[in-house]
Scaffold this motif. Structure first.
Motif, mmCIF file in Angstrom:
data_model
loop_
_atom_site.group_PDB
_atom_site.id
_atom_site.type_symbol
_atom_site.label_atom_id
_atom_site.label_comp_id
_atom_site.label_asym_id
_atom_site.label_seq_id
_atom_site.Cartn_x
_atom_site.Cartn_y
_atom_site.Cartn_z
ATOM 1 N N MET A 1 0.958 -1.065 -0.073
ATOM 2 C CA MET A 1 0.162 0.045 -0.069
ATOM 3 C C MET A 1 0.845 1.231 -0.149
ATOM 4 O O MET A 1 1.858 1.396 0.906
ATOM 5 N N SER A 2 0.480 2.203 -0.875
ATOM 6 C CA SER A 2 1.416 3.399 -0.965
ATOM 7 C C SER A 2 1.294 4.049 0.321
ATOM 8 O O SER A 2 0.178 4.384 0.916
ATOM 9 N N ASN A 3 2.334 4.843 0.599
ATOM 10 C CA ASN A 3 2.442 5.946 1.559
ATOM 11 C C ASN A 3 2.350 7.278 1.030
ATOM 12 O O ASN A 3 2.388 8.100 1.781
ATOM 13 N N LYS A 4 1.889 7.250 -0.150
ATOM 14 C CA LYS A 4 1.624 8.778 -0.767
ATOM 15 C C LYS A 4 0.319 9.254 -0.276
ATOM 16 O O LYS A 4 -0.460 8.541 0.050
ATOM 17 N N ALA A 5 0.280 10.303 -0.113
ATOM 18 C CA ALA A 5 -0.903 11.032 0.352
ATOM 19 C C ALA A 5 -1.972 10.939 -0.739
ATOM 20 O O ALA A 5 -1.929 11.108 -1.996
ATOM 21 N N TRP B 1 11.605 12.940 10.684
ATOM 22 C CA TRP B 1 10.496 11.814 10.326
ATOM 23 C C TRP B 1 10.104 11.423 11.927
ATOM 24 O O TRP B 1 9.006 11.001 11.879
ATOM 25 N N TRP B 2 10.680 11.910 12.871
ATOM 26 C CA TRP B 2 10.257 11.574 14.347
ATOM 27 C C TRP B 2 9.382 12.370 14.765
ATOM 28 O O TRP B 2 8.123 12.122 15.350
ATOM 29 N N LEU B 3 9.430 13.927 14.414
ATOM 30 C CA LEU B 3 8.380 14.900 14.436
ATOM 31 C C LEU B 3 7.257 14.424 13.733
ATOM 32 O O LEU B 3 5.961 14.554 14.229
ATOM 33 N N ARG B 4 7.272 13.961 12.333
ATOM 34 C CA ARG B 4 6.026 13.542 11.627
ATOM 35 C C ARG B 4 5.279 12.541 12.078
ATOM 36 O O ARG B 4 4.227 12.506 12.310
ATOM 37 N N GLU B 5 6.121 11.532 12.704
ATOM 38 C CA GLU B 5 5.696 10.279 13.395
ATOM 39 C C GLU B 5 4.650 10.776 14.518
ATOM 40 O O GLU B 5 3.623 10.190 14.712
ATOM 41 N N ARG B 6 5.196 11.685 15.315
ATOM 42 C CA ARG B 6 4.431 12.024 16.639
ATOM 43 C C ARG B 6 3.337 12.943 16.184
ATOM 44 O O ARG B 6 2.197 13.024 16.888
ATOM 45 N N ILE B 7 3.380 13.774 15.092
ATOM 46 C CA ILE B 7 2.075 14.776 14.576
ATOM 47 C C ILE B 7 0.962 13.530 14.214
ATOM 48 O O ILE B 7 -0.136 13.701 14.471
ATOM 49 N N ALA B 8 1.426 12.458 13.572
ATOM 50 C CA ALA B 8 0.425 11.297 13.099
ATOM 51 C C ALA B 8 -0.254 10.630 14.308
ATOM 52 O O ALA B 8 -1.374 10.439 14.306
ATOM 53 N N LEU B 9 0.704 10.431 15.306
ATOM 54 C CA LEU B 9 0.060 9.726 16.494
ATOM 55 C C LEU B 9 -0.813 10.850 17.131
ATOM 56 O O LEU B 9 -2.022 10.173 17.650
ATOM 57 N N ILE B 10 -0.445 12.106 17.253
ATOM 58 C CA ILE B 10 -1.576 12.977 17.796
ATOM 59 C C ILE B 10 -2.853 12.823 17.177
ATOM 60 O O ILE B 10 -4.003 12.846 17.867
ATOM 61 N N GLY C 1 0.401 10.607 4.599
ATOM 62 C CA GLY C 1 0.756 9.313 3.999
ATOM 63 C C GLY C 1 -0.228 8.163 4.832
ATOM 64 O O GLY C 1 -0.207 8.380 6.041
ATOM 65 N N TYR C 2 -0.694 7.291 3.975
ATOM 66 C CA TYR C 2 -1.603 6.301 4.372
ATOM 67 C C TYR C 2 -0.945 5.513 5.351
ATOM 68 O O TYR C 2 -1.711 4.927 6.383
ATOM 69 N N ARG C 3 0.084 4.784 4.872
ATOM 70 C CA ARG C 3 0.805 3.866 5.720
ATOM 71 C C ARG C 3 1.107 4.545 7.085
ATOM 72 O O ARG C 3 1.103 3.896 7.934
ATOM 73 N N ARG C 4 1.678 5.630 7.084
ATOM 74 C CA ARG C 4 1.899 6.178 8.392
ATOM 75 C C ARG C 4 0.675 6.507 9.154
ATOM 76 O O ARG C 4 0.587 6.233 10.687
ATOM 77 N N ARG C 5 -0.413 6.826 8.540
ATOM 78 C CA ARG C 5 -1.860 7.032 9.303
ATOM 79 C C ARG C 5 -2.092 5.644 9.830
ATOM 80 O O ARG C 5 -2.537 5.663 11.205
ATOM 81 N N ALA C 6 -2.253 4.658 9.210
ATOM 82 C CA ALA C 6 -2.280 3.456 9.625
ATOM 83 C C ALA C 6 -1.499 2.682 10.854
ATOM 84 O O ALA C 6 -2.266 2.219 11.747
ATOM 85 N N SER D 1 -15.501 3.024 15.272
ATOM 86 C CA SER D 1 -14.672 4.177 14.927
ATOM 87 C C SER D 1 -13.510 3.784 14.201
ATOM 88 O O SER D 1 -12.744 4.567 13.729
ATOM 89 N N ILE D 2 -13.116 2.315 14.157
ATOM 90 C CA ILE D 2 -11.924 2.177 13.501
ATOM 91 C C ILE D 2 -11.961 2.221 12.270
ATOM 92 O O ILE D 2 -11.110 2.757 11.624
ATOM 93 N N PRO D 3 -12.933 1.709 11.399
ATOM 94 C CA PRO D 3 -12.889 1.678 9.906
ATOM 95 C C PRO D 3 -13.001 3.149 9.604
ATOM 96 O O PRO D 3 -12.987 3.466 8.445
ATOM 97 N N GLN D 4 -13.869 4.039 10.438
ATOM 98 C CA GLN D 4 -13.827 5.452 10.340
ATOM 99 C C GLN D 4 -12.632 6.074 9.941
ATOM 100 O O GLN D 4 -12.393 6.780 8.876
ATOM 101 N N TYR D 5 -11.539 5.885 10.903
ATOM 102 C CA TYR D 5 -10.359 6.656 10.677
ATOM 103 C C TYR D 5 -9.603 5.973 9.645
ATOM 104 O O TYR D 5 -8.713 6.904 9.015
ATOM 105 N N LEU D 6 -9.760 4.621 9.403
ATOM 106 C CA LEU D 6 -8.879 4.017 8.269
ATOM 107 C C LEU D 6 -9.428 4.064 6.916
ATOM 108 O O LEU D 6 -8.730 3.942 6.032
ATOM 109 N N SER D 7 -10.727 4.774 6.934
ATOM 110 C CA SER D 7 -11.037 5.151 5.476
ATOM 111 C C SER D 7 -10.383 6.105 4.744
ATOM 112 O O SER D 7 -10.012 7.202 5.361
#
Length: 304
Positions: free
Chosen positions: A1-5, A136-145, A202-207, A263-269
């Protein structure tokens, strides 16, 4: 699965509102330890918020201050600054409950020390060279938030509609804290995701970060429930149980597990956008009548 936006999801129309921090304060003198009468399990399940949120929201603020130089959109920058102000106030408000718990014989420090370690050490700043690794670490934490905020908005929407807590006689000051906070979570529910889209998307980072956030929240919440029940000085052999959690969901005094799972598939859609979940109008209506928020607006903070 692509990590492109993926193509940018469309927000709901007319959902944007200017964000402001409300300098609220609460008087806990009349709040009992079991603020949901006769239901220590529900009380302590919700009380875990007071242990998780202060450190978590301080961490949000710390990360977002580092993210400000990456923001190229003026309105998003204004929203992030408003988000920072609101989250800082949330941290202070929930921190204010902890002395009240200690006064009633329940010292939260053994658990809050673990939460502090999680956010300050495990998810804190790392000694990384400037450049790609640090970004990378900053973007990872932004995605976690962004993933965590999906669930804080879910809880905010739930508590605004949890009439069963009123019917059960829950303490009005505690309900005002939870609903004021919940209303602001609904009010700013799109900011963290919009920032994630702005800096990465990126979707991979989001998931991946959703899985990390969801797993950590479930793990820490059940540990917090066990801590409260085992250390409640009024309970003999207090134990947290899944049965009580499911019972609370059926009664409406806790979120329904089925709704949490939906709520899980909502966020992953791929088409997910937070503005499609929850009501800004409902949040604004509660903030207009919240005793603490009204007092703050009048310049005389006070609880319900």
């Amino acid at each position: 699965m692509s990590n492109k936006a993926s193509p940018r999801p469309e927000p709901a129309a007319q959902e944007h509102v200017p964000l402001k921090a409300r300098n609220v304060a609460f008087d806990w003198a009349g709040t009992p330890l079991h603020w949901v009468p006769g239901d220590p399990s529900t009380t302590h399940t919700i009380n875990v918020l007071h242990l998780l949120l202060p450190a978590g929201e301080r961490w949000f603020v710390h990360v977002y201050k580092q993210a400000l130089p990456l923001i190229r959109d003026a309105r998003l920058r204004e929203d992030v600054l408003g988000f920072i102000g609101q989250e800082a106030m949330h941290s202070q408000a929930h921190d204010g409950v902890l002395p009240h718990l200690r006064a009633q014989g329940l010292d939260p420090e053994p658990y809050t020390a673990q939460v502090d370690w999680f956010f300050e050490k495990l998810l804190g700043d790392r000694t990384l060279p400037p450049g790609r690794a640090r970004q990378w670490w900053l973007r990872e934490r932004i995605a976690l938030i962004a993933a965590i905020e999906h669930y804080t908005a879910f809880l905010g929407d739930w508590v605004l509609n949890a009439e069963a807590l009123d019917a059960k006689g829950a303490d009005p000051v505690m309900l005002d804290l939870l609903r004021w906070h919940g209303a602001e979570e609904v009010e700013h529910r799109s900011v963290a995701y919009e920032l994630f889209l702005h800096v990465d998307g990126g979707y991979r980072r989001r998931a991946r970060t959703w899985a990390l956030a969801f797993g950590a929240l479930v793990f820490m919440w059940q540990r917090g429930m066990r801590f409260f029940m085992e250390n409640d000085p009024t309970l003999r052999d207090g134990k947290a149980s899944a049965k009580d959690f499911w019972r609370g969901g059926r009664e409406g005094v806790l979120p329904e597990p089925a709704a949490m799972l939906r709520s899980i598939p909502q966020y992953l859609s791929p088409s997910y956008h937070p503005s499609h979940y929850g009501s800004t109008a409902q949040a604004a209506a509660y903030l207009a009548r919240s005793p603490a928020a009204v007092a703050a607006e009048a310049g005389s903070p006070g609880g319900a």
